[in-house]
Scaffold this motif. Sequence first.
Motif, PDB file in Angstrom:
ATOM      1  N   ALA A 173       2.684   6.520  -8.552  1.00 35.11           N
ATOM      2  CA  ALA A 173       3.264   5.729  -8.061  1.00 35.11           C
ATOM      3  C   ALA A 173       3.187   4.358  -8.083  1.00 35.11           C
ATOM      4  N   ASN A 174       2.016   3.770  -7.635  1.00 30.98           N
ATOM      5  CA  ASN A 174       1.027   2.624  -8.669  1.00 30.98           C
ATOM      6  C   ASN A 174       2.021   1.722  -7.767  1.00 30.98           C
ATOM      7  N   GLY A 175       1.748   2.421  -6.677  1.00 29.10           N
ATOM      8  CA  GLY A 175       2.265   1.182  -5.592  1.00 29.10           C
ATOM      9  C   GLY A 175       2.863   1.151  -4.537  1.00 29.10           C
ATOM     10  N   LYS A 176       3.829   2.459  -5.308  1.00 32.09           N
ATOM     11  CA  LYS A 176       5.489   2.230  -4.527  1.00 32.09           C
ATOM     12  C   LYS A 176       4.685   3.847  -3.685  1.00 32.09           C
ATOM     13  N   MET A 221       0.436  -1.093  -0.117  1.00 33.16           N
ATOM     14  CA  MET A 221      -0.086  -0.441   0.382  1.00 33.16           C
ATOM     15  C   MET A 221       0.579   0.782   0.235  1.00 33.16           C
ATOM     16  N   THR A 222       0.390   2.801  -1.180  1.00 33.36           N
ATOM     17  CA  THR A 222       0.917   3.694  -0.739  1.00 33.36           C
ATOM     18  C   THR A 222       1.478   4.109   0.151  1.00 33.36           C
ATOM     19  N   ARG A 223       2.141   4.297   1.134  1.00 34.97           N
ATOM     20  CA  ARG A 223       2.623   5.115   1.895  1.00 34.97           C
ATOM     21  C   ARG A 223       3.433   7.231   1.800  1.00 34.97           C
ATOM     22  N   VAL A 224       2.368   8.112   2.338  1.00 34.53           N
ATOM     23  CA  VAL A 224       3.111   9.029   2.461  1.00 34.53           C
ATOM     24  C   VAL A 224       4.256   9.049   3.255  1.00 34.53           C
ATOM     25  N   ARG A 225       5.654   9.741   3.143  1.00 32.11           N
ATOM     26  CA  ARG A 225       6.699   9.783   3.694  1.00 32.11           C
ATOM     27  C   ARG A 225       7.515  10.935   3.610  1.00 32.11           C
ATOM     28  N   VAL A 226       8.388  11.579   4.859  1.00 28.96           N
ATOM     29  CA  VAL A 226       8.696  12.345   4.698  1.00 28.96           C
ATOM     30  C   VAL A 226      10.467  11.670   5.019  1.00 28.96           C
ATOM     31  N   ASP A 227      11.386  11.943   4.343  1.00 33.97           N
ATOM     32  CA  ASP A 227      12.404  11.413   4.834  1.00 33.97           C
ATOM     33  C   ASP A 227      14.085  12.509   4.534  1.00 33.97           C
ATOM     34  N   SER A 228      14.435  12.431   5.467  1.00 32.36           N
ATOM     35  CA  SER A 228      16.009  12.809   5.117  1.00 32.36           C
ATOM     36  C   SER A 228      15.777  14.392   4.977  1.00 32.36           C
ATOM     37  N   PHE A 229      14.735  14.765   6.147  1.00 32.30           N
ATOM     38  CA  PHE A 229      14.585  16.360   6.161  1.00 32.30           C
ATOM     39  C   PHE A 229      15.440  17.028   7.669  1.00 32.30           C
TER      40      PHE A 229
END
Length: 215
Positions: free
Chosen positions: A144-147, A1-9
Amino acid sequence: MTRVRVDSFSISLDGYGAGPNQHADNPLGIGGTGLHQWLFPTRTFQRTLFAKDEGTTGIDDDFAMRGFNNIGAWILGRNMFGPIRGPWPDMNWKGWWGDNPPYHVQVFVLTHHARQPIQMEGNTTFHFVTGGIHEALNRAREAANGKDVRIGGGANTIRQYLHAQLIDEMHLAISPILLGSGEPLFAGVDLKKLGYECVQCVPSEKATHVVIRRR
């Protein structure tokens, strides 16, 4: 399932995601480069930005690398694309990142001013979204097609998605510097009330890495 992420902020000890007085010659604001001293030397940064097979490994690189894992699309605020404000004066500016940006997927840029998509080298295409954060996220999810979808910033863009409770997970790198002013990440945001909790805290020599997740 697609997640919404913030990374390396990266944020400062006093909570700023960029320094004051950002402009074309100083995109991170006064003192803003100090936020990213944990990131610049890493192997992930050197490979992603400069295509160099060098750089440091360890905790900082591990967190930098995970920010590119399973990412199918990005969302950026307009300042993360470029320094231009208001209507586009011309169409020559194609972003901070050169001809081959580090995204390599479709990128949705929030703006009030329409512009045709820009196809770059390395499979990056910038799309300019005038309908707000929900339209951008809907389009990014589809692309994103699932990513996962990664929100790159800046601070104002992340705050909007936090208020809407649309971010599933955030990785913040807290750098040991004080900026005093700039772009505050959590201004007016009550993370606890919004349902977020800290699930990981890992110190390195140059930052403290914190992962916050929505329950």
